[in-house]
Design a protein around this motif. Sequence first.
Motif, PDB file in Angstrom:
ATOM      1  N   LYS A 118       0.831  -1.208   0.000  1.00  0.00           N
ATOM      2  CA  LYS A 118       0.000   0.000   0.000  1.00  0.00           C
ATOM      3  C   LYS A 118       0.864   1.256   0.000  1.00  0.00           C
ATOM      4  CE  LYS A 118      -4.088  -1.990   2.101  1.00  0.00           C
ATOM      5  NZ  LYS A 118      -4.953  -2.033   3.285  1.00  0.00           N
ATOM      6  N   GLN A 119       1.953   1.241   0.779  1.00  0.00           N
ATOM      7  CA  GLN A 119       2.866   2.392   0.809  1.00  0.00           C
ATOM      8  C   GLN A 119       3.499   2.603  -0.561  1.00  0.00           C
ATOM      9  OE1 GLN A 119       3.377   4.641   3.189  1.00  0.00           O
ATOM     10  NE2 GLN A 119       4.769   5.710   1.834  1.00  0.00           N
ATOM     11  N   ASN A 120       3.877   1.514  -1.224  1.00  0.00           N
ATOM     12  CA  ASN A 120       4.447   1.630  -2.572  1.00  0.00           C
ATOM     13  C   ASN A 120       3.429   2.199  -3.552  1.00  0.00           C
ATOM     14  OD1 ASN A 120       6.906   0.662  -1.764  1.00  0.00           O
ATOM     15  ND2 ASN A 120       6.522  -1.435  -2.411  1.00  0.00           N
ATOM     16  N   GLU A 121       2.169   1.759  -3.435  1.00  0.00           N
ATOM     17  CA  GLU A 121       1.123   2.307  -4.305  1.00  0.00           C
ATOM     18  C   GLU A 121       0.962   3.807  -4.081  1.00  0.00           C
ATOM     19  OE1 GLU A 121      -2.402   0.066  -3.535  1.00  0.00           O
ATOM     20  OE2 GLU A 121      -1.728  -1.665  -4.715  1.00  0.00           O
ATOM     21  N   GLU A 128       3.655   9.924  -9.701  1.00  0.00           N
ATOM     22  CA  GLU A 128       2.943  10.238 -10.949  1.00  0.00           C
ATOM     23  C   GLU A 128       2.334  11.631 -10.884  1.00  0.00           C
ATOM     24  OE1 GLU A 128       0.194   7.040 -11.397  1.00  0.00           O
ATOM     25  OE2 GLU A 128       1.699   5.687 -12.241  1.00  0.00           O
ATOM     26  N   TYR A 129       1.771  11.991  -9.718  1.00  0.00           N
ATOM     27  CA  TYR A 129       1.192  13.323  -9.565  1.00  0.00           C
ATOM     28  C   TYR A 129       2.276  14.392  -9.738  1.00  0.00           C
ATOM     29  CZ  TYR A 129      -0.693  17.436  -7.261  1.00  0.00           C
ATOM     30  OH  TYR A 129      -1.067  18.702  -6.974  1.00  0.00           O
ATOM     31  N   LEU A 130       3.405  14.191  -9.060  1.00  0.00           N
ATOM     32  CA  LEU A 130       4.489  15.175  -9.170  1.00  0.00           C
ATOM     33  C   LEU A 130       5.034  15.244 -10.595  1.00  0.00           C
ATOM     34  CD1 LEU A 130       6.386  14.505  -5.836  1.00  0.00           C
ATOM     35  CD2 LEU A 130       4.975  16.483  -6.428  1.00  0.00           C
ATOM     36  N   THR A 131       5.086  14.117 -11.286  1.00  0.00           N
ATOM     37  CA  THR A 131       5.541  14.109 -12.679  1.00  0.00           C
ATOM     38  C   THR A 131       4.598  14.927 -13.549  1.00  0.00           C
ATOM     39  OG1 THR A 131       6.503  11.918 -12.346  1.00  0.00           O
ATOM     40  CG2 THR A 131       6.135  12.612 -14.615  1.00  0.00           C
ATOM     41  N   ARG A 132       3.284  14.749 -13.350  1.00  0.00           N
ATOM     42  CA  ARG A 132       2.310  15.537 -14.115  1.00  0.00           C
ATOM     43  C   ARG A 132       2.439  17.025 -13.805  1.00  0.00           C
ATOM     44  NH1 ARG A 132      -0.928  11.121 -12.806  1.00  0.00           N
ATOM     45  NH2 ARG A 132      -1.841  12.249 -11.054  1.00  0.00           N
TER      46      ARG A 132
END
Length: 181
Positions: A118-121, A128-132
């Motif tokens: 769950k932590q990895n997810e 992904e959010y920071l990449t966007r």
Amino acid sequence: MAIERAPERTTPRIRLDQPRVRRPRLLPEYDPEAFGRLSERIARFLGTGRFIVWMTFVIIAWVVWNVSAPEHLRFDRYPFIFLTLMLSLQASYAAPLILLAQNRQDDRDRVTHEQDRKQNERSIADTEYLTREIAALRIGLGEVATRDWIRSELEDLVRDLDERRDLFPHTGSHRSDEADR
């Protein structure tokens, strides 16, 4: 005419607003968590060098006593059947305790693995959010006027004004702009 009453109940009514009275049990009750912790402690001890040293000392003392002690004090004669029985009894208890400890460890590992997953997810989602967000900032920065771009635009405007001044020379009427002030 007499009204007959129903006989009174001999069993008490079950009240739903109170806890049930505990019935006596034939089997003893125990705390599975406490028993599991105890089994882990025993299994941990059985897997140490200290246990092997103690077990070796006890077996050597057992054999030496039953070989060299006076005849009337020996409690286990040469084939050492009682010693074999004791070692079998110890092994028959040790194996399930070790398995119980392993099962508890497997359960802890499973919970830890699930929490790690769950932590990895969450970490992947955050990445992904920071990449966007970084991509959006880069796109936004591509549309921002930089100092060099503004300088080149101003130089182009000055050149255009100079060219217009050359094409349309200054006429002789000198108007004062004091009225505009």
